[in-house]
Design a protein around this motif. Structure first.
Motif, PDB file in Angstrom:
ATOM      1  N   LEU A   7      24.212  17.408 -15.958  1.00  0.00           N
ATOM      2  CA  LEU A   7      24.542  18.256 -17.108  1.00  0.00           C
ATOM      3  C   LEU A   7      25.912  18.868 -16.869  1.00  0.00           C
ATOM      4  O   LEU A   7      26.124  19.590 -15.895  1.00  0.00           O
ATOM      5  N   MET A  69      18.592  26.342 -22.680  1.00  0.00           N
ATOM      6  CA  MET A  69      18.936  25.470 -21.563  1.00  0.00           C
ATOM      7  C   MET A  69      18.119  25.712 -20.293  1.00  0.00           C
ATOM      8  O   MET A  69      17.640  24.743 -19.678  1.00  0.00           O
ATOM      9  N   GLN A  72      14.790  24.128 -20.732  1.00  0.00           N
ATOM     10  CA  GLN A  72      14.908  22.680 -20.843  1.00  0.00           C
ATOM     11  C   GLN A  72      15.130  22.037 -19.475  1.00  0.00           C
ATOM     12  O   GLN A  72      14.564  20.987 -19.163  1.00  0.00           O
ATOM     13  N   MET A  73      15.955  22.665 -18.646  1.00  0.00           N
ATOM     14  CA  MET A  73      16.212  22.132 -17.311  1.00  0.00           C
ATOM     15  C   MET A  73      14.946  22.157 -16.452  1.00  0.00           C
ATOM     16  O   MET A  73      14.681  21.223 -15.692  1.00  0.00           O
ATOM     17  N   ARG A  77      12.893  18.831 -14.801  1.00  0.00           N
ATOM     18  CA  ARG A  77      12.490  18.722 -13.392  1.00  0.00           C
ATOM     19  C   ARG A  77      10.979  18.539 -13.283  1.00  0.00           C
ATOM     20  O   ARG A  77      10.507  17.796 -12.427  1.00  0.00           O
ATOM     21  N   VAL A  83      17.967  16.606 -11.629  1.00  0.00           N
ATOM     22  CA  VAL A  83      18.932  17.267 -12.506  1.00  0.00           C
ATOM     23  C   VAL A  83      19.975  17.998 -11.671  1.00  0.00           C
ATOM     24  O   VAL A  83      19.638  18.821 -10.815  1.00  0.00           O
ATOM     25  N   SER A  85      23.465  20.336 -12.331  1.00  0.00           N
ATOM     26  CA  SER A  85      24.220  21.035 -13.365  1.00  0.00           C
ATOM     27  C   SER A  85      25.582  21.420 -12.815  1.00  0.00           C
ATOM     28  O   SER A  85      25.677  22.048 -11.761  1.00  0.00           O
TER      29      SER A  85
END
Length: 288
Positions: A7, A69, A72-73, A77, A83, A85
């Motif tokens: 991201l 966000m 969502q992250m 996971r 993920v 960032s």
């Protein structure tokens, strides 16, 4: 197989398009300006298409849904996705200059007329407030003094590193060009003996053996290294327990060529046996 998701977020004008190009070159399927509310459904769609590596840029153009966000992250996971960032930042003065030179409009500016310098600066500061939470949760790269090639190299190095609970980034810099804004800790070693004043060592760097031998002979340098190591070894486990993914330790000398470079090399070697470590030399990388 777990999907690898990068991201990319950050300040407008900080280099997100450059970062996406680097990731595309590295084999990622890249999408720019995806609204956060579509993130999960988009990832599920790409999972059905057997896509294994995604790079997604999300920025202030989705200001109304940026608050989604963090959740969502976490969901990604929980779905078994890997993920990372990355937040690209730069000083407000740098961003203002970039917008002035390119004559582009800031995405948060209203109307069709160019903004005044004062209005542009205030818009940039407002954007910084909107993105503060995303910055806190990401690995930050300060692009204020980076060339595009440097940023591409940093991005490729970051994403190619193995997944780790905590990654330590050691960065050398010269105070004459300012302190990196991406640093979590800054150590000033300008008081140590300076190879710059030795004619045979002046054109060399902290990567060269003669400079390293010179500094190893300095009791002050050795003592400073041990004290920095002691501080970090005491507190990094606590940072790791706080579920931080990245910690950037910046070491500064006057020009960022000799002392700070060798100190970063030493620290990265010392900590590399326990944690994943990355090295950056801001001033030297600019010359590469």
């Amino acid at each position: 197989m777990s999907m690898d998701i990068i991201l990319i977020t950050g300040m407008s004008g900080s280099g997100k398009s450059v970062a996406l190009h680097a990731l595309e070159d590295a084999g990622y399927y890249c999408v720019d300006n995806l609204p956060p509310e579509l993130l999960i459904s988009f990832v599920k769609l790409e999972e059905q298409q057997k896509e294994q590596r995604l790079a997604i840029a999300i920025d202030v153009r989705s200001a109304n849904s940026l608050h989604l966000m963090p959740e969502q992250m976490t969901l990604l996971r929980d779905m078994g996705m890997t993920v990372k960032s990355v937040f690209l930042d730069a000083t407000s003065d740098t961003l203002q200059r970039r917008y002035s030179e390119s004559r582009r409009k800031h995405p948060l500016s209203g109307g069709s007329k160019p903004q005044s310098d004062k209005a542009l600066f205030e818009t940039i500061e407002f954007e910084r407030e909107l993105l503060a939470d995303l910055r806190e949760r990401a690995h930050v790269i300060d692009t204020s003094l980076l060339r595009s090639a440097q940023l591409q190299t940093y991005i490729k190095t970051l994403v190619s590193a193995p997944v780790a609970q905590l990654t330590l980034v050691f960065e050398s810099f010269g105070f004459k060009r300012g302190i990196p804004t991406d640093a979590d800790y800054v150590f000033d070693i300008r008081m140590l003996p300076n190879p710059h004043y030795e004619s045979a060592l002046k054109p060399l760097t902290g990567r060269d053996a003669p400079v390293q031998d010179y500094l190893r002979q300095s009791e002050e340098f050795v003592q400073m290294q041990l004290q920095i190591e002691g501080f970090l070894k005491q507190w990094i486990p606590a940072i790791e327990r706080d579920h931080r993914s990245y910690v950037t330790v910046a070491i500064g000398c006057t020009g960022g060529q000799h002392r700070s470079v060798f100190m970063v090399e030493q620290l990265a070697h010392s900590f590399g046996t326990r944690w994943l470590t990355l090295k950056r030399h801001r001033e030297l990388d600019a010359l590469a």
